[in-house]
Design an enzyme around this catalytic site. Structure first.
Site, PDB file in Angstrom:
ATOM      1  N   ASN A   6      56.534 -19.698  11.687  1.00  0.00           N
ATOM      2  CA  ASN A   6      56.769 -18.298  12.055  1.00  0.00           C
ATOM      3  C   ASN A   6      56.545 -18.141  13.571  1.00  0.00           C
ATOM      4  O   ASN A   6      55.450 -18.415  14.073  1.00  0.00           O
ATOM      5  CB  ASN A   6      55.776 -17.423  11.260  1.00  0.00           C
ATOM      6  CG  ASN A   6      55.912 -15.951  11.572  1.00  0.00           C
ATOM      7  OD1 ASN A   6      56.073 -15.576  12.719  1.00  0.00           O
ATOM      8  ND2 ASN A   6      55.823 -15.112  10.562  1.00  0.00           N
ATOM      9  N   HIS A   9      54.755 -14.647  17.143  1.00  0.00           N
ATOM     10  CA  HIS A   9      53.804 -14.412  18.236  1.00  0.00           C
ATOM     11  C   HIS A   9      54.232 -15.029  19.565  1.00  0.00           C
ATOM     12  O   HIS A   9      53.614 -14.758  20.590  1.00  0.00           O
ATOM     13  CB  HIS A   9      52.395 -14.806  17.798  1.00  0.00           C
ATOM     14  CG  HIS A   9      51.929 -13.910  16.685  1.00  0.00           C
ATOM     15  ND1 HIS A   9      51.903 -12.540  16.808  1.00  0.00           N
ATOM     16  CD2 HIS A   9      51.570 -14.174  15.405  1.00  0.00           C
ATOM     17  CE1 HIS A   9      51.514 -12.005  15.667  1.00  0.00           C
ATOM     18  NE2 HIS A   9      51.308 -12.970  14.790  1.00  0.00           N
ATOM     19  N   HIS A  42      59.460 -12.072  11.368  1.00  0.00           N
ATOM     20  CA  HIS A  42      59.266 -10.777  10.722  1.00  0.00           C
ATOM     21  C   HIS A  42      59.748  -9.698  11.689  1.00  0.00           C
ATOM     22  O   HIS A  42      59.148  -9.507  12.747  1.00  0.00           O
ATOM     23  CB  HIS A  42      57.770 -10.605  10.414  1.00  0.00           C
ATOM     24  CG  HIS A  42      57.429  -9.336   9.707  1.00  0.00           C
ATOM     25  ND1 HIS A  42      56.135  -9.004   9.390  1.00  0.00           N
ATOM     26  CD2 HIS A  42      58.200  -8.314   9.238  1.00  0.00           C
ATOM     27  CE1 HIS A  42      56.125  -7.830   8.762  1.00  0.00           C
ATOM     28  NE2 HIS A  42      57.357  -7.395   8.669  1.00  0.00           N
ATOM     29  N   ARG A  44      59.616  -6.238  12.321  1.00  0.00           N
ATOM     30  CA  ARG A  44      58.857  -5.060  11.861  1.00  0.00           C
ATOM     31  C   ARG A  44      59.568  -3.786  12.277  1.00  0.00           C
ATOM     32  O   ARG A  44      60.242  -3.739  13.304  1.00  0.00           O
ATOM     33  CB  ARG A  44      57.444  -5.079  12.469  1.00  0.00           C
ATOM     34  CG  ARG A  44      56.560  -6.207  11.978  1.00  0.00           C
ATOM     35  CD  ARG A  44      55.168  -6.062  12.592  1.00  0.00           C
ATOM     36  NE  ARG A  44      54.570  -4.801  12.205  1.00  0.00           N
ATOM     37  CZ  ARG A  44      53.653  -4.671  11.241  1.00  0.00           C
ATOM     38  NH1 ARG A  44      53.197  -5.719  10.589  1.00  0.00           N
ATOM     39  NH2 ARG A  44      53.170  -3.478  10.951  1.00  0.00           N
ATOM     40  N   ARG A  48      57.098  -4.567  17.155  1.00  0.00           N
ATOM     41  CA  ARG A  48      56.021  -4.933  18.084  1.00  0.00           C
ATOM     42  C   ARG A  48      56.183  -6.339  18.651  1.00  0.00           C
ATOM     43  O   ARG A  48      55.634  -6.646  19.696  1.00  0.00           O
ATOM     44  CB  ARG A  48      54.653  -4.763  17.425  1.00  0.00           C
ATOM     45  CG  ARG A  48      54.362  -5.749  16.344  1.00  0.00           C
ATOM     46  CD  ARG A  48      52.919  -5.654  15.902  1.00  0.00           C
ATOM     47  NE  ARG A  48      52.634  -4.410  15.189  1.00  0.00           N
ATOM     48  CZ  ARG A  48      51.665  -4.287  14.295  1.00  0.00           C
ATOM     49  NH1 ARG A  48      50.880  -5.307  14.025  1.00  0.00           N
ATOM     50  NH2 ARG A  48      51.448  -3.148  13.680  1.00  0.00           N
ATOM     51  N   GLU A  69      61.723 -12.192   7.345  1.00  0.00           N
ATOM     52  CA  GLU A  69      60.744 -11.331   6.660  1.00  0.00           C
ATOM     53  C   GLU A  69      61.034  -9.884   7.014  1.00  0.00           C
ATOM     54  O   GLU A  69      61.219  -9.553   8.194  1.00  0.00           O
ATOM     55  CB  GLU A  69      59.332 -11.635   7.152  1.00  0.00           C
ATOM     56  CG  GLU A  69      58.722 -12.874   6.596  1.00  0.00           C
ATOM     57  CD  GLU A  69      57.305 -13.039   7.128  1.00  0.00           C
ATOM     58  OE1 GLU A  69      56.710 -12.070   7.650  1.00  0.00           O
ATOM     59  OE2 GLU A  69      56.811 -14.159   7.045  1.00  0.00           O
ATOM     60  N   THR A 100      50.170  -8.335   8.296  1.00  0.00           N
ATOM     61  CA  THR A 100      50.443  -7.950   6.904  1.00  0.00           C
ATOM     62  C   THR A 100      49.175  -8.161   6.073  1.00  0.00           C
ATOM     63  O   THR A 100      48.746  -9.290   5.875  1.00  0.00           O
ATOM     64  CB  THR A 100      51.607  -8.812   6.349  1.00  0.00           C
ATOM     65  OG1 THR A 100      52.637  -8.827   7.332  1.00  0.00           O
ATOM     66  CG2 THR A 100      52.140  -8.233   5.056  1.00  0.00           C
ATOM     67  N   GLU A 154      56.066 -15.691  -2.482  1.00  0.00           N
ATOM     68  CA  GLU A 154      55.152 -16.289  -1.498  1.00  0.00           C
ATOM     69  C   GLU A 154      53.766 -15.740  -1.794  1.00  0.00           C
ATOM     70  O   GLU A 154      53.552 -14.517  -1.747  1.00  0.00           O
ATOM     71  CB  GLU A 154      55.569 -15.940  -0.064  1.00  0.00           C
ATOM     72  CG  GLU A 154      54.601 -16.549   0.953  1.00  0.00           C
ATOM     73  CD  GLU A 154      55.019 -16.335   2.401  1.00  0.00           C
ATOM     74  OE1 GLU A 154      56.220 -16.092   2.666  1.00  0.00           O
ATOM     75  OE2 GLU A 154      54.124 -16.406   3.264  1.00  0.00           O
ATOM     76  N   HIS A 192      49.838 -17.188   5.258  1.00  0.00           N
ATOM     77  CA  HIS A 192      49.040 -16.176   5.937  1.00  0.00           C
ATOM     78  C   HIS A 192      47.634 -16.692   6.210  1.00  0.00           C
ATOM     79  O   HIS A 192      46.905 -17.037   5.290  1.00  0.00           O
ATOM     80  CB  HIS A 192      48.943 -14.849   5.168  1.00  0.00           C
ATOM     81  CG  HIS A 192      48.734 -13.701   6.116  1.00  0.00           C
ATOM     82  ND1 HIS A 192      47.517 -13.426   6.681  1.00  0.00           N
ATOM     83  CD2 HIS A 192      49.600 -12.811   6.639  1.00  0.00           C
ATOM     84  CE1 HIS A 192      47.646 -12.400   7.498  1.00  0.00           C
ATOM     85  NE2 HIS A 192      48.900 -12.005   7.501  1.00  0.00           N
TER      86      HIS A 192
HETATM   87  N1  PXP Z   1      53.872 -15.232   5.454  1.00  0.00           N
HETATM   88  C1  PXP Z   1      54.076 -13.907   5.588  1.00  0.00           C
HETATM   89  C2  PXP Z   1      54.814 -13.180   4.504  1.00  0.00           C
HETATM   90  C3  PXP Z   1      53.633 -13.215   6.734  1.00  0.00           C
HETATM   91  O1  PXP Z   1      53.846 -11.900   6.846  1.00  0.00           O
HETATM   92  C4  PXP Z   1      52.991 -13.943   7.752  1.00  0.00           C
HETATM   93  C5  PXP Z   1      52.535 -13.250   8.991  1.00  0.00           C
HETATM   94  O2  PXP Z   1      53.599 -12.624   9.612  1.00  0.00           O
HETATM   95  C6  PXP Z   1      52.828 -15.323   7.572  1.00  0.00           C
HETATM   96  C7  PXP Z   1      53.239 -15.937   6.408  1.00  0.00           C
HETATM   97  C8  PXP Z   1      52.198 -16.184   8.624  1.00  0.00           C
HETATM   98  O3  PXP Z   1      50.872 -15.836   8.790  1.00  0.00           O
HETATM   99  P1  PXP Z   1      50.064 -16.458  10.010  1.00  0.00           P
HETATM  100  O4  PXP Z   1      50.686 -15.954  11.267  1.00  0.00           O
HETATM  101  O5  PXP Z   1      48.676 -15.959   9.777  1.00  0.00           O
HETATM  102  O6  PXP Z   1      50.187 -17.954   9.890  1.00  0.00           O
END
Ligand code: PXP
Length: 241
Positions: A6, A9, A42, A44, A48, A69, A100, A154, A192
């Site tokens: 992901n 960031h 994601h 949003r 952001r 996402e 999330t 998930e 997550h």
């Molecule tokens: N899975 C989902 C559905 C999420 O919303 C996120 C965070 O955006 C992640 C995985 C990844 O989480 P992390 O950034 O804490 O690894």
């Protein structure tokens, strides 16, 4: 086991200055060179981090697969349908949250699932997109997801990530949930809050076939580079398997 990275960031750092660097599309390419099986973003409603144009550019440039996402905001659902990514993961969204915080609510046992969510699942599925639901590792919620006809869920690993140092309860919950989901015919993903310190017990759960990992890889990439950060995570996962 598939590792989807992901890159939200990367966009967070860019949005801190509203410039054009670092570019999540370049970061995604580096993840793919290092062995990521897919790229997750994601979009949003509050925009952001990831912007609409990032998703468009990723849809055109990702050489693995894109996991989009989203929540049920109409314009974002429309964008997902127009771009037709490999997978759409539906997540809950609250404006004030830092990230999330919990899985989707699919409705109490005696209540129907929110019609907007049901329609969104049908529209995305109808566009040929594989739909995954981000849910807590909770057995009634898993059964509800199976009845909604989605191919995948998930499992939210946030509780595990917050408590793994003190207790195995959340890990056991994940193991039971993964077994239950698989037995119900669902493909099982997880994510997550996973980091190099806590990923291996989750990666060792045989029923889980995909991990979505973001923050820790982007954080580490600042120090060692994206390709190195992805390779480190990939190696830990492969060893746990
Ligand atoms: N899975 C989902 C559905 C999420 O919303 C996120 C965070 O955006 C992640 C995985 C990844 O989480 P992390 O950034 O804490 O690894």
């Amino acid at each position: 086991m598939r590792l989807y990275v992901n890159v939200d960031h990367v966009a967070t750092v860019r949005q801190a200055r509203r410039t054009d660097e670092p570019d999540p599309v370049e970061a995604a390419a580096a993840c793919e060179r290092a062995g990521a099986d897919g790229i997750t973003v994601h979009l949003r409603e509050d925009r952001r981090h990831i912007q609409d144009d990032d998703v468009r550019r990723l849809a055109a440039s990702v050489t693995t697969v894109l996991n989009f996402e989203l929540a049920t905001a109409e314009e974002i659902v429309q964008l997902a349908i127009a771009l037709a990514p490999h997978q759409a993961t539906l997540v809950p969204e609250r404006r004030e949250e830092v990230t999330t915080e919990g899985g989707l609510s699919l409705g109490a046992p005696d209540q129907p699932t929110e019609p907007r969510l049901v329609q969104t699942i049908e529209r995305l599925g109808g566009a040929g997109i594989r739909v995954s639901l981000f849910i807590d590792p909770d057995l009634p919620t898993i059964e509800r997801a199976a009845r909604l006809g989605v191919p995948a869920v998930e499992l939210h690993t946030g509780e595990y990530a917050n408590t793994y140092r003190e207790s195995e309860v959340a890990l056991d919950r994940l193991r039971t949930a993964a077994r239950h989901a698989r037995a119900a015919g669902l493909a099982v993903h997880a994510g997550h809050g996973l980091t190099p310190r806590n990923v291996q017990p989750v990666a060792a759960i045989a029923e889980i076939e995909e991990l979505n990992i973001g923050h820790t890889i982007v954080s580490r990439s600042i120090l060692v580079g994206m390709e190195h950060a992805v390779r480190e995570m990939r190696a830990l996962i492969d060893r746990a398997r």
